[in-house]
Design an enzyme around this catalytic site. Structure first.
Site, PDB file in Angstrom:
ATOM      1  N   ARG A   1     -12.879  -9.345   1.509  1.00  0.00           N
ATOM      2  CA  ARG A   1     -11.480  -9.019   1.225  1.00  0.00           C
ATOM      3  C   ARG A   1     -10.622 -10.265   1.442  1.00  0.00           C
ATOM      4  NH1 ARG A   1      -9.672  -3.724   1.639  1.00  0.00           N
ATOM      5  NH2 ARG A   1      -7.710  -4.626   0.901  1.00  0.00           N
TER       6      ARG A   1
ATOM      7  N   ARG B   1       0.874  -1.183   0.000  1.00  0.00           N
ATOM      8  CA  ARG B   1       0.000   0.000   0.000  1.00  0.00           C
ATOM      9  C   ARG B   1       0.904   1.223   0.000  1.00  0.00           C
ATOM     10  NH1 ARG B   1      -5.252   1.290   3.634  1.00  0.00           N
ATOM     11  NH2 ARG B   1      -6.009  -0.081   1.998  1.00  0.00           N
TER      12      ARG B   1
ATOM     13  N   GLN C   1      -9.745  -4.322  -3.230  1.00  0.00           N
ATOM     14  CA  GLN C   1     -11.048  -3.937  -2.670  1.00  0.00           C
ATOM     15  C   GLN C   1     -12.159  -4.238  -3.663  1.00  0.00           C
ATOM     16  OE1 GLN C   1     -11.943  -2.462   0.471  1.00  0.00           O
ATOM     17  NE2 GLN C   1     -13.898  -3.163  -0.338  1.00  0.00           N
TER      18      GLN C   1
ATOM     19  N   HIS D   1      -7.451   0.722  -6.243  1.00  0.00           N
ATOM     20  CA  HIS D   1      -7.599  -0.162  -5.079  1.00  0.00           C
ATOM     21  C   HIS D   1      -8.201  -1.486  -5.576  1.00  0.00           C
ATOM     22  CE1 HIS D   1      -7.715  -1.444  -1.052  1.00  0.00           C
ATOM     23  NE2 HIS D   1      -8.604  -0.639  -0.528  1.00  0.00           N
TER      24      HIS D   1
ATOM     25  N   CYS E   1     -16.145   0.739   0.786  1.00  0.00           N
ATOM     26  CA  CYS E   1     -14.897   0.037   1.112  1.00  0.00           C
ATOM     27  C   CYS E   1     -14.534   0.183   2.586  1.00  0.00           C
ATOM     28  CB  CYS E   1     -13.770   0.516   0.211  1.00  0.00           C
ATOM     29  SG  CYS E   1     -13.377   2.269   0.400  1.00  0.00           S
TER      30      CYS E   1
ATOM     31  N   ASP F   1     -17.654   6.290  -1.156  1.00  0.00           N
ATOM     32  CA  ASP F   1     -16.338   6.239  -0.512  1.00  0.00           C
ATOM     33  C   ASP F   1     -16.125   7.614   0.122  1.00  0.00           C
ATOM     34  OD1 ASP F   1     -13.738   5.589   0.261  1.00  0.00           O
ATOM     35  OD2 ASP F   1     -12.863   5.875  -1.731  1.00  0.00           O
TER      36      ASP F   1
HETATM   37  N1  NVA Z   1     -10.337   6.298  -1.224  1.00  0.00           N
HETATM   38  C1  NVA Z   1      -9.957   5.884   0.103  1.00  0.00           C
HETATM   39  C2  NVA Z   1     -10.049   4.389   0.253  1.00  0.00           C
HETATM   40  C3  NVA Z   1      -9.726   3.882   1.631  1.00  0.00           C
HETATM   41  C4  NVA Z   1      -9.731   2.391   1.718  1.00  0.00           C
HETATM   42  C5  NVA Z   1      -8.547   6.362   0.412  1.00  0.00           C
HETATM   43  O1  NVA Z   1      -7.686   6.258  -0.466  1.00  0.00           O
HETATM   44  O2  NVA Z   1      -8.315   6.843   1.517  1.00  0.00           O
HETATM   45  N1   CP Z   2     -11.058  -0.717   2.669  1.00  0.00           N
HETATM   46  C1   CP Z   2      -9.770  -0.639   3.093  1.00  0.00           C
HETATM   47  O1   CP Z   2      -8.831  -0.797   2.327  1.00  0.00           O
HETATM   48  O2   CP Z   2      -9.653  -0.402   4.424  1.00  0.00           O
HETATM   49  P1   CP Z   2      -8.306  -0.093   5.223  1.00  0.00           P
HETATM   50  O3   CP Z   2      -7.834   1.263   4.808  1.00  0.00           O
HETATM   51  O4   CP Z   2      -8.701  -0.171   6.661  1.00  0.00           O
HETATM   52  O5   CP Z   2      -7.293  -1.141   4.861  1.00  0.00           O
END
Ligand code: NVA
Ligand code: CP
Length: 309
Positions: free
Chosen positions: A295, A101, A131, A128, A267, A227
């Site tokens: 997931r 990540r 997800q 992502h 998500c 989201d």
């Molecule tokens: N769009 C959000 C997704 C979190 C899982 C972010 O990037 O923070």
């Molecule tokens: N949906 C998701 O990726 O959650 P986290 O940021 O908690 O990993």
């Protein structure tokens, strides 16, 4: 050749179906396969915070018979400037796969370019994909199986330029679905991602639509997704991001326009009263907890599929 999963269109339609089918099987029989028996280690590296991704990948690797090495960048040499390439060369000698990540998509691309083991995108600023595999699995469950995905419509309401919007565009196009992104003119998806989704749609029969009208988006939708309006890394823009998306809040009335069988997806983490009302996310159409559990199953299927290539 080593396969990687850096964006949703790194798999074909058929491959996406194979992974989703395996995910559904693994949900029924959680310990059916052990492709990481040894145990083989998987490096799970975080440059951004995480709850679900951290836990679901660690449990995925453990349940596949492997050893999850969860690493925070801040506590490793990558956080002090060691190059991505040098990091990859160490990981791939020691691990069966690398999950990362991070911020820019170029980071995972650089890692994959030198890694001899699969690299999996666990969220970047642009995509992502793990997800959205779980989201498609959740919609498939609601529609009686994977056969229910082609032709189904998913409406996403919110920041059209974020990772979830981009991943929905590519993954839903790959699945032959209808995908509608409802977003203001100021937050459009990356045109190259829209073009890629439209190109995929030519062969899968998908329908790709961008609108600023939430009512158009949810009409006929089988899934309505939202989201956060402030993705990780955008915290400095939180104040200016409070208003442009206000009309795109998913409310009970909007869900009613989608129809009684439409499911709500998110998500997570969610901000009740911003992108979705508590009534919806905590109500009967919400599938967000199944989605979070999925997931695990989707990522186990993905890892098994990648390491067996
Ligand atoms: N769009 C959000 C997704 C979190 C899982 C972010 O990037 O923070
Ligand atoms: N949906 C998701 O990726 O959650 P986290 O940021 O908690 O990993």
């Amino acid at each position: 050749m080593t396969r990687h999963f850096l964006r949703d269109d790194d798999v074909t339609s058929l491959e996406q179906r194979e992974i989703l089918a395996l995910a559904l099987e693994l949900k029924k029989d959680r310990f059916a396969i052990r492709p990481l028996a040894g145990p083989k280690a998987v490096a799970i590296l975080f440059d951004k915070p995480s709850t679900r991704t951290r836990v679901s990948f660690a449990v995925s690797v453990a349940e596949l018979g492997g050893y999850p090495l969860v690493i925070d960048a801040a506590n490793s040499q990558t956080g002090r400037g060691e190059t991505i390439e040098d990091t990859a060369r160490v990981f791939d000698r020691l691990c069966a796969a690398i999950v990362w990540r991070t911020f820019g998509q170029a980071n995972v691309e650089r890692m994959a370019a030198v890694s001899s083991v699969p690299v999996i995108n666990a969220l970047t600023d642009q995509f992502h994909p793990c997800q959205v595999l779980a989201d498609l699995m959740t919609l498939a469950e609601a529609r009686g199986g994977i056969g229910g995905l082609p032709g189904a419509k998913l409406a996403y309401l919110g920041d059209g330029g974020n990772n979830m919007a981009h991943s929905y565009l590519l993954a839903c196009a790959t699945a032959g679905m209808g995908i509608t992104i409802a977003t203001p003119a100021s937050h459009q998806p990356d045109p190259s991602v829209v073009a890629a989704a439209r190109e995929i749609a030519l062969s899968t029969g998908a329908v790709v639509e961008i609108t600023d009208d939430p009512h158009v988006a949810v009409a006929g939708a089988h899934a309505v997704a939202s989201d956060t309006w402030v993705s990780m890394g955008m915290e400095g823009e939180a104040a200016e991001r409070a208003t442009p998306f206000a009309d795109l809040q998913v409310t009970g009335d909007l869900m009613a326009e989608a129809g009684p069988d439409a499911i709500f997806l998110h998500c997570l983490p969610a901000y009740r009263g911003k992108e979705v009302t508590a009534e919806v996310i905590d109500g009967p159409s919400s599938r967000v907890w199944d989605e979070a559990e999925n997931r695990l199953h989707a990522q186990k299927a993905l890892i098994a599929w990648l390491v067996e290539r």
